[in-house]
Design an enzyme around this catalytic site. Structure first.
Site, short mmCIF file in Angstrom:
data_model
loop_
_atom_site.label_atom_id
_atom_site.label_comp_id
_atom_site.label_asym_id
_atom_site.label_seq_id
_atom_site.Cartn_x
_atom_site.Cartn_y
_atom_site.Cartn_z
N ASP A 487 4.06 -1.65 -1.51
CA ASP A 487 4.27 -2.72 -0.54
C ASP A 487 4.93 -2.24 0.75
O ASP A 487 4.93 -2.94 1.75
CB ASP A 487 5.21 -3.77 -1.14
CG ASP A 487 4.46 -4.83 -1.92
OD1 ASP A 487 3.28 -5.04 -1.64
OD2 ASP A 487 5.09 -5.44 -2.80
C1 GLC Z 1 7.41 -4.26 -6.32
C2 GLC Z 1 6.28 -5.27 -6.23
C3 GLC Z 1 4.95 -4.64 -6.54
C4 GLC Z 1 4.76 -3.38 -5.75
C5 GLC Z 1 5.93 -2.43 -5.93
C6 GLC Z 1 5.83 -1.21 -5.04
O1 GLC Z 1 7.62 -3.91 -7.66
O2 GLC Z 1 6.49 -6.35 -7.10
O3 GLC Z 1 3.91 -5.54 -6.27
O4 GLC Z 1 3.57 -2.80 -6.16
O5 GLC Z 1 7.12 -3.09 -5.60
O6 GLC Z 1 6.04 -1.49 -3.70
C1 GLC Z 2 10.30 -5.05 -0.66
C2 GLC Z 2 10.51 -4.06 -1.78
C3 GLC Z 2 9.28 -3.89 -2.63
C4 GLC Z 2 8.71 -5.21 -2.99
C5 GLC Z 2 8.52 -6.11 -1.77
C6 GLC Z 2 8.05 -7.48 -2.20
O1 GLC Z 2 9.43 -4.54 0.26
O2 GLC Z 2 10.92 -2.80 -1.33
O3 GLC Z 2 9.60 -3.14 -3.77
O4 GLC Z 2 7.47 -5.02 -3.60
O5 GLC Z 2 9.74 -6.25 -1.09
O6 GLC Z 2 7.77 -8.30 -1.13
#
Ligand code: GLC
Ligand code: GLC
Length: 814
Positions: A487
């Site tokens: 993300d």
């Molecule tokens: C969080 C989110 C997931 C994403 C991950 C890596 O665990 O829930 O959707 O893939 O972060 O950014």
């Molecule tokens: C933030 C976190 C990530 C998560 C995301 C969800 O970017 O670092 O882990 O997946 O929020 O919106």
């Protein structure tokens, strides 16, 4: 250093001191009524939606860090001393303290001043209530005269509003008290038809419902005025902050044991039967009284508890193993499976790190969660798949999140995360392999929850698949969109404004930045989809899929290989991300794991090469880091990933969610030693002895462990609600132990460490019970199977033709 131990036989983790490094929590409830409970009885409860129907109040990021919960104070009426048997909110020198976190229940208590008091907290199956069953023992030589004070603080339902809208909220609180039962009915006079109730098994000597009356001016949870004075004010809340507190007096003879129950519940009345009499403002209690009466006695509570235990044991018994490695056994047999149910039930909504007012259900997250629980609850998995697919858009893309109460896509976040559609294919494939329930593909499912747009689920998979082909970038690789699995790799964002969302801000047209990770995901999903298509008789479609997968593999070989590992992405300038050419962020974990899982590089040695690079550059004793070197500053063209200080979260943290991809990749290349080694590095039970470093619960996975660049390397954060649960379960059961549901039966293909002599497993699969005994006969991974004495040609056990309900499978590995 440890703060407790595993009681494997009872399927409990026993915490032996209240001062764990962080609150170590458990979940109560598994259907509609849920609670979080810490080892000192902190936490809160809600009905279905942690934001919209919060029953009790909890203040996140509080000081003391974990106050507000399910508390009972004990007061010695002779000395005036009082204490909390759960170790909080009063802090005393307890003589003995234990918290047993079990499956859907916690038992917390201690001994102090010769009085032992332990409370078992749980939510009965099929009920919207929680029972606090307290057992007291008087170890003194004299009779003890005690008062018990229960206390909960009610939330005014909408947790977000409750924490912000004080100008209104301080004037709306309302309660009723009748027969010692406290009813919280704020907003019931207008549009709500639900209320909370709080009852006690004993006749009460007093009560309080106004917070200030109970605690006294300027006091907190640790020093309630009423408890100090040994009284109750019998206060009725009018506005301000409604609470619920009962006072019960007890005399315990020397050696005497007594049980006292407190029961907190949620109840809905039919909209046309809210008041009794109808023209009054008094709650109609006729439908709730029988429920309250039922659970006010210990016998009913014991029976409900037995049912709960049977329920959980039944779920876990579906897959049980005995291996030479105790950390594998206890995570597979109990805790990892249990955590998978929590992630299924709650997605990423309510934990001690997710406030319950943020995210809904994630399309990507919930599809991956399926991998860890489909075998335990196939019917619920089926329903979840259909809900998820209904939030897919006609383009094949998907709402990134949807709200569990409305089941509608969340407009604030929208779509455009270009990995999303493929997780649906993987989720459906996992369901089909587990259940053989092909009928799901014919279920009509709408797009964007629009009535009239229904198409069979199969059509949704087709659109998922084509979504990527319609969005290829300059190198023939998938365009990344807002982000892929990571993300925080926001290649089209370019945000310079503080506070802007990295996930939804898009300042570039998105026609350049590409993701090698999505390429790997696409190839894996395309192969699954081809198999599904072939079995539905769509042979030419299956062909096209495989051809598309082959073309994508070629693009990865040409543009996604950096010489010793797979490239991560191309940025908006067409430059590589995750390459030797970069100053920082030269190698990333995700494409190494996923490309190999998709089979890319298995034939030409690149897979092995990539995995060796992972070992050399990314592996630490605490797990595999997400990338290296960490980004030392903010890069406009990379986004949130470079917003984190080095070593945390996506910036070179150990993201436990993607470590299992490397475990699976190692198993695919035949290295069971490496696969299990990586597995144990992040396995919470294996890290129990370094609880002072790890700090999170030793019985569940955390999302993240701080990487090598962090000053707190090895420290875990964000326990419980993470895709880590499903993926680790999947990796160890299906790829290391190799017990793998497949379309035509149960495949058994262990890739275990060289020193393991074998293992035993029991697996229920499509109504048949498999007793699997694995023996190592040589150093390799070649498998020969004998089923009920009959040798099989390969490693697939087809369903028994003769209707047998149990099979004995002998497995030779060498
Ligand atoms: C969080 C989110 C997931 C994403 C991950 C890596 O665990 O829930 O959707 O893939 O972060 O950014
Ligand atoms: C933030 C976190 C990530 C998560 C995301 C969800 O970017 O670092 O882990 O997946 O929020 O919106």
């Amino acid at each position: 250093m440890q703060y407790g131990y595993f009681d494997d036989r009872n399927r409990e983790y026993v915490i032996t001191r209240p001062d764990t490094p962080l609150p170590w929590i458990n979940y109560l409830g598994c259907q509609d009524y849920f609670g979080l409970i810490s080892n000192t009885a902190g936490g809160y409860s809600f009905y279905r939606d942690a934001r919209m129907r919060r029953i009790t109040r909890y203040r996140y990021n509080n000081l003391p860090p974990d106050q507000g919960g399910r508390y009972v104070y004990v007061r010695d009426n002779e000395s005036g001393a009082y204490w909390s048997p759960s170790g909080q909110p009063t802090v005393r020198n307890l003589e003995e303290y234990t918290c047993r976190h079990g499956l859907g229940y916690s038992i917390i208590g201690s001994t102090y001043a010769g009085i032992t008091a332990h409370t078992r907290y749980f939510v009965p199956l099929d009920e919207n209530l929680e029972i606090w069953q307290m057992t007291l023992v008087n170890h003194r030589l004299q009779r003890a005269s005690l008062s018990l004070y229960s206390c909960v603080e009610f939330c005014l339902w909408d947790a977000q509003d409750d924490a912000t809208n004080f100008q209104r909220n301080f004037s709306i609180g309302e309660v009723e008290v009748e027969d010692g039962v406290i009813y919280h009915k704020t907003e019931y006079r207008e549009r709500r038809n639900h209320f909370a109730w709080f009852a006690c098994s004993e006749a009460v000597d007093g009560f309080d419902t106004q917070r200030e009356a109970f605690f006294g001016p300027g006091r907190g949870w640790d020093r309630p005025l009423m408890v100090e004075q040994g009284q109750s004010a019998n206060s009725i809340a009018h506005g301000w902050e409604p609470i619920g507190s009962h006072r019960v007096s007890l005399r315990l003879e020397p050696g005497e044991t007594r049980q006292v129950l407190f029961v907190l519940g949620y109840h809905e009345n039919p909209a046309d039967r809210k008041f009794d009499p109808p023209d009054s403002q008094t709650l109609d209690k006729r439908t709730v009284r029988p429920v309250i009466a039922r659970y006010r006695n210990a016998g009913a509570a014991d029976r409900a508890f037995d049912c709960l235990r049977k329920y959980w044991n039944g779920l876990l018994d579906i897959c049980q193993v005995e291996t030479p490695e105790p950390h594998v056994d206890r995570m597979v047999n109990v805790w990892n499976a249990y955590q998978c149910m929590a992630t299924f039930n709650l997605s990423r909504s309510a934990s001690y790190y997710e406030s319950g007012i943020g995210r809904g259900l994630g399309f990507r997250d919930s599809n991956q969660d399926l991998l860890g629980f489909v075998h335990m609850a196939p019917e619920r998995a089926r329903a979840r798949i259909l809900d998820l697919a209904a939030t897919q858009l006609p383009s094949g893309g998907a709402y990134h999140q949807f709200q569990p109460l409305t089941k509608k896509g969340n407009n604030e976040v929208g779509s455009g995360f270009n990995d999303d559609p493929h997780w649906l294919i993987l989720g459906v494939a996992a369901y089909l392999k587990e259940t053989g329930g092909w009928g799901i593909l014919d279920e009509p499912v709408p797009y964007d929850s629009e009535a009239g747009s229904e198409e069979p689920l199969y059509g949704h998979l087709q659109r998922s698949f084509h979504y990527t082909l319609e969005r290829l970038g300059p190198h023939g690789l998938p365009l990344i969109g807002r982000a892929d699995w990571n993300d925080c790799l926001n290649l089209n964002c370019f945000s310079e404004t503080p506070g802007q969302s990295f996930q939804t801000t898009t300042n570039k047209d998105g026609k350049v930045a590409e993701s090698v990770f999505i390429a790997g995901l696409f190839v894996l999903a395309a192969k699954e989809f081809a198999e599904i298509a072939r079995r539905r008789g769509c042979t030419s479609e299956a062909h096209q899929c495989l051809e598309a997968a082959a073309r994508m593999t070629e693009s990865v070989r040409k543009h996604g290989w950096d010489g010793a590992w797979f490239v991560r992405a191309y940025d908006d300038f067409g430059r590589k991300v995750g390459s030797r050419e970069c100053d920082e962020g030269q190698i990333f974990i995700e494409p190494q794991g996923f490309c190999v899982m998709a089979g890319i590089g298995l034939e030409d040695g690149r897979a092995r090469h990539a995995l060796d690079s992972v070992r050399q550059y990314l592996a630490t004793p605490h797990g595999i880091m997400l990338q290296q070197p960490a980004y030392s500053r903010y890069y406009l063209h990379l986004g949130e990933i470079s917003s984190y200080p080095p070593g945390y979260k996506e910036n070179a943290g150990i993201f436990c969610h993607n470590n299992p991809w490397v475990m699976i990749a190692e198993a695919l290349t035949g290295d069971g030693d490496a696969a299990l080694d990586y597995y144990l590095r992040i396995n919470p039970s294996a890290r129990e002895t370094i609880s002072d470093v790890h700090r999170n619960e030793p019985y569940v996975y955390a999302q993240m462990i701080a990487g090598r660049d962090a000053p707190t390397h090895g420290e875990a954060k964000n326990s419980w609600l993470t895709g880590t649960a499903a993926w680790n379960y999947h990796a160890v059961t299906q790829w290391i132990l190799g017990i793998r549901p497949d379309y035509d039966g149960l495949r058994i293909a262990p890739v275990i460490p060289g020193h393991w002599e074998g293992f035993w497993a029991h697996r229920n699969f499509r109504g048949v019970s498999y007793d699997i005994r694995v023996h190592r006969e040589g150093p390799g991974n070649r498998v020969s199977l004998t089923v009920d004495g009959q040798p099989l040609a390969d490693n697939l056990v087809p369903p028994p033709a003769n209707g047998r309900a149990a099979l004995a499978v002998d497995v030779r590995v060498g």
